[in-house]
Write a protein that holds these residues in place. Structure first.
Motif, PDB file in Angstrom:
ATOM      1  N   UNK A 200      22.409   6.772  -2.831  1.00 18.17           N
ATOM      2  CA  UNK A 200      22.164   5.329  -2.935  1.00 18.17           C
ATOM      3  C   UNK A 200      21.080   5.030  -3.961  1.00 18.17           C
ATOM      4  N   UNK A 201      20.046   5.857  -4.005  1.00 14.36           N
ATOM      5  CA  UNK A 201      19.001   5.654  -5.007  1.00 14.36           C
ATOM      6  C   UNK A 201      19.595   5.745  -6.414  1.00 14.36           C
ATOM      7  N   UNK A 202      20.541   6.658  -6.567  1.00 17.18           N
ATOM      8  CA  UNK A 202      21.159   6.854  -7.879  1.00 17.18           C
ATOM      9  C   UNK A 202      22.254   5.827  -8.159  1.00 17.18           C
ATOM     10  N   UNK A 258      15.744  -4.018 -12.360  1.00  9.69           N
ATOM     11  CA  UNK A 258      14.485  -3.563 -12.964  1.00  9.69           C
ATOM     12  C   UNK A 258      13.679  -2.708 -11.999  1.00  9.69           C
ATOM     13  N   UNK A 259      13.908  -2.895 -10.695  1.00 11.11           N
ATOM     14  CA  UNK A 259      13.252  -2.036  -9.691  1.00 11.11           C
ATOM     15  C   UNK A 259      14.078  -2.080  -8.405  1.00 11.11           C
ATOM     16  N   UNK A 260      13.960  -1.019  -7.638  1.00  7.89           N
ATOM     17  CA  UNK A 260      14.709  -0.936  -6.381  1.00  7.89           C
ATOM     18  C   UNK A 260      13.916  -0.119  -5.380  1.00  7.89           C
ATOM     19  N   UNK A 261      14.144  -0.412  -4.121  1.00  2.00           N
ATOM     20  CA  UNK A 261      13.463   0.330  -3.043  1.00  2.00           C
ATOM     21  C   UNK A 261      14.426   0.478  -1.880  1.00  2.00           C
ATOM     22  N   UNK A 295      15.763 -11.642  -6.424  1.00  2.00           N
ATOM     23  CA  UNK A 295      15.512 -10.508  -5.525  1.00  2.00           C
ATOM     24  C   UNK A 295      16.565 -10.535  -4.432  1.00  2.00           C
ATOM     25  N   UNK A 296      17.227  -9.403  -4.208  1.00  3.36           N
ATOM     26  CA  UNK A 296      18.318  -9.345  -3.237  1.00  3.36           C
ATOM     27  C   UNK A 296      18.146  -8.146  -2.325  1.00  3.36           C
ATOM     28  N   UNK A 297      18.727  -8.288  -1.155  1.00  2.59           N
ATOM     29  CA  UNK A 297      18.883  -7.155  -0.231  1.00  2.59           C
ATOM     30  C   UNK A 297      20.378  -6.834  -0.174  1.00  2.59           C
ATOM     31  N   UNK A 298      20.699  -5.570  -0.343  1.00  2.00           N
ATOM     32  CA  UNK A 298      22.093  -5.140  -0.359  1.00  2.00           C
ATOM     33  C   UNK A 298      22.298  -4.089   0.719  1.00  2.00           C
ATOM     34  N   UNK A 299      23.308  -4.320   1.555  1.00  4.15           N
ATOM     35  CA  UNK A 299      23.700  -3.340   2.562  1.00  4.15           C
ATOM     36  C   UNK A 299      24.916  -2.568   2.050  1.00  4.15           C
ATOM     37  N   UNK A 300      24.786  -1.242   2.031  1.00  5.62           N
ATOM     38  CA  UNK A 300      25.865  -0.389   1.535  1.00  5.62           C
ATOM     39  C   UNK A 300      26.551   0.319   2.704  1.00  5.62           C
ATOM     40  N   UNK A 301      27.845   0.511   2.547  1.00  6.79           N
ATOM     41  CA  UNK A 301      28.621   1.279   3.513  1.00  6.79           C
ATOM     42  C   UNK A 301      29.509   2.265   2.762  1.00  6.79           C
ATOM     43  N   UNK A 302      29.688   3.450   3.356  1.00  3.36           N
ATOM     44  CA  UNK A 302      30.547   4.453   2.727  1.00  3.36           C
ATOM     45  C   UNK A 302      31.975   4.270   3.236  1.00  3.36           C
TER      46      UNK A 302
END
Length: 325
Positions: A200-202, A258-261, A295-302
């Motif tokens: 996810x970081x990548x 530009x940045x992510x956490x 600025x956004x929050x994103x929820x990821x699912x596989x």
């Protein structure tokens, strides 16, 4: 005249059968360790590893089922076997048996209630368990309440020592297997979480950039590609936003992160993760270019071994500045 009175008294025809000797405290403690403490150790181990397993997952149910079987086996040995075979495993090993005060075998219900009454022995700061050391008839508080005694009896003819050894080995192996399986599953789970975090970081920022970016000249292709990057549950919401863009005439939109956490555990699992992203972009043609920040929050699912956007929430509304300002 003198009367003669017959004072002859009939003697008993046979002597009463003497009761077996009372069991020693060490013998009782040893039998209790085999019959109860061994099962409690297995159940406690299973409960501990079940606590670390995902709630109501397959591993949790496996541990709960195994603990239930251990309790049933302990109950059968402690309450049923003495009534059908005359002994529990521990009492057979030490050559003792629970009887009534007249020496008769204690039934299932008396044995069950007696074990419940042992709570009194424990509640009295364990004094009840030590009471046989100075009681004349070597009774615990439970024995006093249920009018039972523990006596030394002849051991069964079968090789109880070997059977007890096999039970001890089986219990030890069951505990070791439960702990080992828990460690293995937990280790693999942590490895999977670490891999999900790395992916996810990548991949996360690139997925969001590709989903939010589109060109006016290739609008349909870009929208179709963006839809392929979302889950089935989020796709209708994205399509509605794309339709609104089309109705407004459409314009080029280019976003980059530009940045992510990555949000910390427990938001990261092998199949899901959440990330905060600071986005910048530009909208419009060269002569009317606007710069955008959000600025956004994103929820990821596989899904099918591929990461997809399950939800996107705007935390800071996009701000647009005219080029050159």
């Amino acid at each position: 005249m003198t009367a003669v009175v017959d004072t002859t008294v009939d003697a008993p025809t046979e002597d009463a059968t003497p009761l077996p000797a009372l069991a020693s405290w060490p013998a009782r403690a040893g039998a209790f360790a085999v019959d109860v403490l061994l099962g409690v150790a297995v159940i406690a181990t299973l409960a501990l590893v079940a606590w670390t397993a995902p709630l109501r997952g397959w591993l949790w149910w496996l541990y709960v089922g195994a603990a239930a079987l251990a309790f049933v086996a302990m109950a059968v040995n402690r309450w049923l076997l003495p009534s059908t075979r005359g002994f529990s495993l521990g009492r057979a090993l030490l050559g003792i048996a629970v009887t009534t005060r007249d020496g008769a075998a204690a039934g299932v219900w008396r044995l069950l209630v007696r074990d419940v009454a042992h709570l009194l022995d424990t509640a009295a700061l364990f004094v009840g368990w030590l009471w046989p050391l100075w009681d004349r008839r070597r009774r615990t508080f439970a024995d006093l309440l249920l009018r039972t005694e523990v006596r030394a009896v002849e051991r069964p003819k079968r090789d109880v020592r070997r059977l007890t050894a096999w039970v001890l080995i089986g219990a030890a192996l069951a505990c070791a297997a439960a702990v080992g399986l828990s460690y293995l599953v937990q280790y693999r789970h942590e490895q999977a979480v670490d891999e999900a975090r790395r992916q996810i970081i990548e991949q996360g920022p690139r997925i969001v950039e590709e989903m939010l970016s589109y060109n006016k000249d290739t609008l349909q292709q870009d929208f179709s590609r963006a839809q392929s990057l979302t889950t089935d549950s989020y796709r209708p919401q994205l399509i509605a936003q794309q339709q609104a863009v089309q109705q407004s005439g459409g314009t080029s939109n280019d976003f980059w992160a530009v940045s992510s956490a990555l949000l910390p555990n427990p938001s990261v699992t092998p199949d899901s993760a959440a990330m905060l992203l600071a986005m910048q972009g530009q909208r419009g043609a060269a002569q009317d270019l606007k710069f955008i920040t959000a600025t956004v929050r994103v929820d990821f699912e596989k899904v099918d071994d591929q990461w997809r956007v399950g939800n996107l929430t705007v935390l800071k509304k996009p701000q647009m500045n005219q080029a050159g300002q």
